[in-house]
Each structure stands twice: as C-alpha cells, then as structure tokens.
Enzyme design. Structure first.
Site, mmCIF file in Angstrom:
data_model
loop_
_atom_site.group_PDB
_atom_site.id
_atom_site.type_symbol
_atom_site.label_atom_id
_atom_site.label_comp_id
_atom_site.label_asym_id
_atom_site.label_seq_id
_atom_site.Cartn_x
_atom_site.Cartn_y
_atom_site.Cartn_z
ATOM 1 N N ASP A 287 17.242 6.308 -4.975
ATOM 2 C CA ASP A 287 15.842 5.840 -4.907
ATOM 3 C C ASP A 287 15.201 5.743 -6.093
ATOM 4 O O ASP A 287 15.470 6.733 -7.176
ATOM 5 C CB ASP A 287 15.095 6.692 -3.707
ATOM 6 C CG ASP A 287 15.820 6.682 -2.446
ATOM 7 O OD1 ASP A 287 16.555 5.663 -2.260
ATOM 8 O OD2 ASP A 287 15.879 7.810 -1.739
ATOM 9 N N THR A 288 14.027 5.022 -6.180
ATOM 10 C CA THR A 288 13.025 5.053 -7.561
ATOM 11 C C THR A 288 12.453 6.537 -7.520
ATOM 12 O O THR A 288 12.361 6.753 -8.876
ATOM 13 C CB THR A 288 12.039 4.002 -7.179
ATOM 14 O OG1 THR A 288 12.867 2.706 -6.825
ATOM 15 C CG2 THR A 288 11.125 3.812 -8.297
#
Length: 245
Positions: A110-111
C-alpha cells in the site's frame, strides 16, 4: 575429437565466488557438492550451470545471472507502480543506475506502508513468486493503537474471519508498548489486499504505521528507505528453491 559438453564444475564454482578451483576440488573430495540431488564423487565433472541444480553444503548455487533481482526499501507515500497518472512518487523514481533494465515489482505494498519490495526483470521468476502455490511468508512490523493484550494476540494467532474469509497468521508477537501504542510483529502467507491492516482493525486496534521487513528468506537488513541492493547469491538460491525453479 569433439569438445566435451558443459563447463567444468570447478570453473562454475569459482565464477560464482564460492571457492577457488583448488578449493572446489577439495569440496568434491569431501563429498560436499551435489548436482541434481546426487553427491559428486569424481573430479572434472562438467555441468550446465543454467540447467543443473548445484548445491554446496546443501545451499543452492544459482545459475549465472541473466536477470536482475533487487531488494528495495519502499518509503511511505511511494506508489507500488512504475508510473502514476496522478504524478505521485513511484518505484521508477528510485531505480538510479538500474533504470532502463525493464524492472517490475513482484507484489506490491500500500502507498501508506513502507518496506521491502522485490524488483526483477525475470518474468518466470515473478510469475512463480506471485502464484498461490508458492506464496512465501512475509514479515511485517506494525504499530497499532491502544494496549494490545496477550488475549488479543492469542485471538489473532488462532485465526479470525474477515469479510472475504478467514486468515490465520504464522506468527503474532508482541513488542514494546506505551499503553497508547503497541508494536507487533506478524508473519503470514496471505497476499490479500491490506490484510494486516484489516486484521488489526477487526480486533479494535487500527494500524498507525506498517513496514514489511522480510519476504521468505530475504531480510531487509540495514537497507534505508529509498535504497536498493542486489539479492545475494544465497538469497537467490533459496528463492529459486522456494518457487521450484
């Protein structure tokens, strides 16, 4: 008279940095080398380093590298893609001298999660790494809200059910806590989207920071955020074994 096929084993081991040719001969005499599961007993054995599985003291010696295999410590806020239409930072911004080598990421983060991502330009390797049959363990260190108790740890370790099915970690280990925050190490095979964050949310302890520190036999080590390193010979040999290549 035609030249014998293959390359002398001693030369292959020397080129791989395992042992000098003389030392390789001693390894053969000591019965410490296997080729395709059989102990080598004769000197002068010839091999195909791209097809034969060679082991020294049980450790696999990977073939000469035709591809790149890299470990990247993804910083938080970087998107796990090579380009982004929204102009956010991506993996390609950190490739440096490896730009133009056709690298792509194996899996993603995930970012808002930092930590280890493997990069390669070996399509067969990446496909095996992504296949459910060969899913490797992944180790995460999470900071979660609140005082996560031993009872909750046991609940997580025994398995919980999320909206898309059950999840049972290989390991849940409590770390330091302040009462307001708790550090937890989690090891699992799961590759579902945001699985670690959803696990802790389910038990009432939302994640405030998350980092992946290990994939299978490959550890992050001292790699700082934004840095790359090559996968070592031993790491690559273990990864090839893990995905049956």
């Amino acid at each position: 008279m035609s030249e014998p096929e293959g390359i002398r084993l001693q030369k292959v081991l020397a080129q791989a940095g395992v042992a000098s040719r003389r030392a390789a001969e001693q390894l053969v005499d000591q019965g410490r080398i296997e080729i395709n599961g059989e102990i080598v007993s004769e000197q002068g054995r010839r091999v195909d380093p791209h097809r034969d599985v060679i082991r020294v003291d049980g450790r696999r010696i990977p073939p000469p590298r035709e591809h790149q295999y890299l470990v990247f410590n993804k910083p938080r806020g970087v998107v796990s893609t090579m380009s982004d239409p929204q102009g956010r930072p991506t993996l390609s911004d950190y490739l440096g001298e490896h730009a133009g080598e056709g690298l792509f990421h194996v899996g993603r983060l995930d970012t808002d999660t930092d930590g280890m991502i493997l990069l390669t330009n070996d399509g067969d390797f990446a496909q095996r790494m992504a296949h459910p049959s060969y899913e490797l363990t992944k180790t995460y260190v999470a900071e979660v809200e609140g005082d996560l108790t031993e009872a909750t740890r046991r609940r997580l370790a025994s398995g919980i059910t999320l909206e898309d099915g059950p999840v049972k970690p290989d390991l849940v280990k409590l770390g330091a806590g302040t009462g307001r925050r708790t550090m937890v190490t989690v090891v699992l095979h799961e590759g579902r989207n945001r699985i670690v964050r959803r696990m802790f949310a389910e038990v009432g302890h939302p994640v405030t920071a998350l980092s992946r520190t290990q994939i299978g036999p490959v550890r992050m080590g001292r790699l700082r955020p934004g840095e790359l390193r090559e996968v070592t010979r031993d790491e690559l040999g273990a990864l090839l074994d893990a995905v049956k290549l």
